[in-house]
Design an enzyme around this catalytic site. Structure first.
Site, PDB file in Angstrom:
ATOM      1  N   SER A  43       0.839  -1.206   0.000  1.00 51.02           N
ATOM      2  CA  SER A  43       0.000   0.000   0.000  1.00 51.02           C
ATOM      3  C   SER A  43       0.869   1.250   0.000  1.00 51.02           C
ATOM      4  O   SER A  43       0.521   2.252  -0.625  1.00 51.02           O
ATOM      5  CB  SER A  43      -0.954   0.005   1.201  1.00 51.02           C
ATOM      6  OG  SER A  43      -0.246  -0.100   2.415  1.00 51.02           O
ATOM      7  N   GLU A  44       2.012   1.215   0.717  1.00 49.52           N
ATOM      8  CA  GLU A  44       2.995   2.289   0.642  1.00 49.52           C
ATOM      9  C   GLU A  44       4.409   1.718   0.715  1.00 49.52           C
ATOM     10  O   GLU A  44       4.651   0.720   1.404  1.00 49.52           O
ATOM     11  CB  GLU A  44       2.833   3.314   1.774  1.00 49.52           C
ATOM     12  CG  GLU A  44       1.860   4.439   1.482  1.00 49.52           C
ATOM     13  CD  GLU A  44       0.443   4.088   1.850  1.00 49.52           C
ATOM     14  OE1 GLU A  44      -0.474   4.846   1.487  1.00 49.52           O
ATOM     15  OE2 GLU A  44       0.252   3.046   2.506  1.00 49.52           O
ATOM     16  N   THR A  45       5.307   2.371  -0.013  1.00 50.56           N
ATOM     17  CA  THR A  45       6.740   2.137   0.135  1.00 50.56           C
ATOM     18  C   THR A  45       7.378   3.454   0.541  1.00 50.56           C
ATOM     19  O   THR A  45       7.111   4.503  -0.069  1.00 50.56           O
ATOM     20  CB  THR A  45       7.364   1.628  -1.176  1.00 50.56           C
ATOM     21  OG1 THR A  45       6.801   0.344  -1.496  1.00 50.56           O
ATOM     22  CG2 THR A  45       8.873   1.475  -1.048  1.00 50.56           C
TER      23      THR A  45
END
Length: 272
Positions: A43-45
């Protein structure tokens, strides 16, 4: 360069919310970071870069990318980033980490003797607003109350914890609503461990079913909402996704302290 996968707001592997953490040594183009995030498919890096003595106000630059866009604030990937730095020995365990961000100012993370991480984030209270008619239909639930905040999230209260747990929203329909995401919440069931329960749907920014496992930034809206409702400054929230996770919140004026633990599940080398 070194890249990790860290489960944030988790006490064991494969729970909480996984985030990629890329440890940069030099500045990187945003277009490249976006492509790495798309490859990671979390979902996020998060992308970290040490700032050195040239920037005395912060220790690391921090940016967050979903597989589709760069975002202004991300709690779980910040927690994952701090965990990675402490675990790698890049920062002494008793020293705070100050992250310089593009749109959310300087964010500070501290670590206690038991390994719990606490993040100092800006509160994002939702102002009461009339939700679009299609929102209730997309969620498949009656809306008790709603508001919208500066992150362009809808905060929606429903009839109880069982309703939150049983939601099966129409993600395609949610994606047509102008919002970063939709936070659905209710007070915790009597006798339970947590004070409130929530789920977060980001149909426009997240792939797959559009649900985020545990969303730190959503708790920047949930904390002031439930703090006012329950008359308390310290509460425990449970995000009831399939992976699930607990977030302890403490209200301090216009700031929210978000606390939790994290677990590294992958540590490797990025070859590009």
């Amino acid at each position: 360069m070194r890249i990790l996968v860290v489960d944030a707001f988790a006490t064991s592997p494969f729970s909480g919310n996984p985030a990629g953490v890329c440890l940069l040594e030099e500045p990187a183009p945003p277009e490249w970071m976006q492509r790495v995030a798309a490859e990671m498919r979390h979902s996020e890096t998060a992308f970290l870069r040490p700032l050195g003595e040239a920037n005395p106000g912060a220790d690391f630059e921090l940016r967050w990318f979903t597989p589709k866009v760069e975002v202004a604030l991300c709690g779980h990937a910040t927690l994952a980033s701090a965990h990675a730095l402490y675990e790698a020995g890049a920062v002494a365990p008793d020293r705070p980490i100050r992250f310089q961000t593009v749109r959310s100012g300087v964010l500070t993370v501290t670590r206690d003797s038991g390994g719990e991480l606490s993040m100092d984030f800006p509160a994002q209270p939702a102002e009461p607003a009339e939700p679009p008619e299609e929102l209730a239909a997309a969620l498949g639930a009656r809306i008790v109350g709603a508001g919208r905040n500066a992150q362009n999230d809808w905060l929606v209260e429903v009839d109880g914890e069982s309703v939150v747990l049983g939601l099966t929203p129409d993600i395609a329909a949610l994606g047509k609503i102008d919002a970063r995401g939709v936070i659905v919440t209710a007070e915790g069931a009597p006798g339970g461990r947590h004070d409130f329960v929530s789920r977060f749907f980001g149909a426009r920014t997240l792939e797959g079913d559009g649900e985020d496992p545990v969303t730190g930034s959503a708790h920047c809206a949930l904390a002031p909402f439930w703090g006012a409702r329950l008359g308390r400054d310290e509460m425990l929230g449970f995000q009831a996704s399939a992976r699930g996770g607990y977030v302890r919140v403490v209200l301090r004026g216009d700031r929210v302290i978000l606390s939790g633990t994290a677990v590294t599940v992958l540590d490797g080398t990025l070859r590009i």
